[in-house]
Design a protein around this motif. Structure first.
Motif, mmCIF file in Angstrom:
data_model
loop_
_atom_site.group_PDB
_atom_site.id
_atom_site.type_symbol
_atom_site.label_atom_id
_atom_site.label_comp_id
_atom_site.label_asym_id
_atom_site.label_seq_id
_atom_site.Cartn_x
_atom_site.Cartn_y
_atom_site.Cartn_z
ATOM 1 N N ASP A 8 34.806 37.321 36.517
ATOM 2 C CA ASP A 8 34.439 38.435 35.640
ATOM 3 C C ASP A 8 32.987 38.329 35.165
ATOM 4 O O ASP A 8 32.711 38.154 33.981
ATOM 5 N N HIS A 10 30.599 40.771 35.660
ATOM 6 C CA HIS A 10 30.203 42.076 35.083
ATOM 7 C C HIS A 10 28.680 42.292 35.099
ATOM 8 O O HIS A 10 28.109 42.796 34.129
ATOM 9 N N ASP A 50 35.494 41.331 39.552
ATOM 10 C CA ASP A 50 34.568 41.897 38.578
ATOM 11 C C ASP A 50 33.198 41.217 38.683
ATOM 12 O O ASP A 50 32.628 40.742 37.695
ATOM 13 N N HIS A 81 36.557 46.418 38.345
ATOM 14 C CA HIS A 81 35.241 46.997 38.069
ATOM 15 C C HIS A 81 34.379 47.109 39.331
ATOM 16 O O HIS A 81 33.287 47.663 39.269
ATOM 17 N N HIS A 155 42.199 38.754 41.574
ATOM 18 C CA HIS A 155 41.698 39.222 40.285
ATOM 19 C C HIS A 155 42.828 39.433 39.274
ATOM 20 O O HIS A 155 42.784 38.907 38.159
ATOM 21 N N HIS A 194 40.346 38.703 35.351
ATOM 22 C CA HIS A 194 40.755 39.984 34.775
ATOM 23 C C HIS A 194 41.007 39.961 33.277
ATOM 24 O O HIS A 194 40.646 40.885 32.573
ATOM 25 N N HIS A 196 39.972 37.726 30.978
ATOM 26 C CA HIS A 196 38.854 37.260 30.153
ATOM 27 C C HIS A 196 39.280 36.308 29.042
ATOM 28 O O HIS A 196 38.809 36.393 27.904
HETATM 29 FE FE LIG Z 1 36.576 41.778 33.911
#
Ligand SMILES: [Fe+2]
Length: 272
Positions: A8, A10, A50, A81, A155, A194, A196
């Protein structure tokens, strides 16, 4: 063998903040720097989705530039994402031969622990799914080498964790996935992203875990009506260490620097 799991990331367009608040690009750079400063270099880095915040090509170019600082192989699968086609276009140098088509699943056979990564992305949705073809593919891959310890990564977590807004966007129909995993006891772990935040549970005869994000974390909120919120708790990643004697053992690594280390035997023995 040391498997580093980053999840993740991002990554955004340069100068942007995720949710108007999270300096993801800078945090990812710090996480990669932390990996490079570990006292034992991981054999491989697994990124469980992500990679980008909005799936834009510019974001993939940025995350590729960051991941290319890692000297070891980097294996990636998308999260909700990400955009599958843009990921293929933007992260081409990281993809394995055969990691293409409708789902970007992969098998990495060159390590003591076999690594199987699954693409659970459903375009336009936050939840994840594995269709019948994906489950059949997984079953066939796991049947190939029943005697080799195997790490499965993806994920979307295939279990409910008690944080209601996350459970609504977990892997759908996880019972079919669990049935496949249960048939293959060489699966040492199912590692996910996913959510977090770090979460662990028993699952289908093995252990399933979620690694913390290297950027923002989800709030620990177990009330059924808790809103979906994030917190800037310390970012972290996980190291999955495997030896024939120990099996797979997981350590969580904080990205930030803290005071220390100090020797345990710095002063007089308090029992003296
Ligand atoms: Fe995420």
């Amino acid at each position: 063998m040391l498997i580093c799991q980053l999840t993740d990331l991002h990554v955004l367009a340069e100068g942007s903040l995720a949710y108007g608040r999270v300096a993801a690009n800078r945090m990812v750079a710090r996480a990669i720097d932390r990996v490079l400063r570990l006292d034992q270099r991981p054999d491989v880095v697994v990124v469980t989705g992500d990679l980008t915040h909005a799936g834009a090509l510019e974001e993939y170019r940025s995350v590729l530039g960051q991941l290319q600082h890692l000297p070891m192989p980097v294996l990636v699968v998308p999260g909700n994402h990400d955009r599958r086609e843009t990921l293929v276009h933007g992260l081409g140098p990281l993809l394995l031969p055969g990691q293409e088509g409708a789902r970007l699943h992969l098998v990495a056979d060159g390590f003591p622990v076999r690594i199987v990564l699954l693409d659970t992305l459903v375009p336009g949705s936050a939840h994840g799914e594995l269709d019948a073809a994906s489950l059949a593919w997984l079953d066939a891959r796991l049947a190939e080498q029943p005697g080799r310890p195997t790490l499965v990564g993806m994920h979307h977590p295939p279990f409910l964790c008690g944080i209601a807004h996350l459970d609504r966007i977990a892997l759908r129909d996880s019972r079919a996935f669990a049935a496949v995993i249960a048939r293959h006891p060489q699966v040492e772990r199912v590692v996910c992203g996913h959510h977090h935040r770090p979460i662990t549970t028993r699952f289908a005869g093995t252990v399933a875990s979620v690694a913390p994000s290297v950027v923002h974390q989800a709030e620990l909120a177990l009330a059924p009506d808790a809103p979906a919120r994030f917190v800037l708790e310390p970012p972290a990643f996980q190291l999955h260490r495997w030896t024939p004697e120990t099996g797979l053992v997981t350590h969580t690594v904080q990205v930030d620097d803290f005071p220390g280390p100090y020797p345990f035997l710095a002063g007089p023995d308090p029992r003296a």
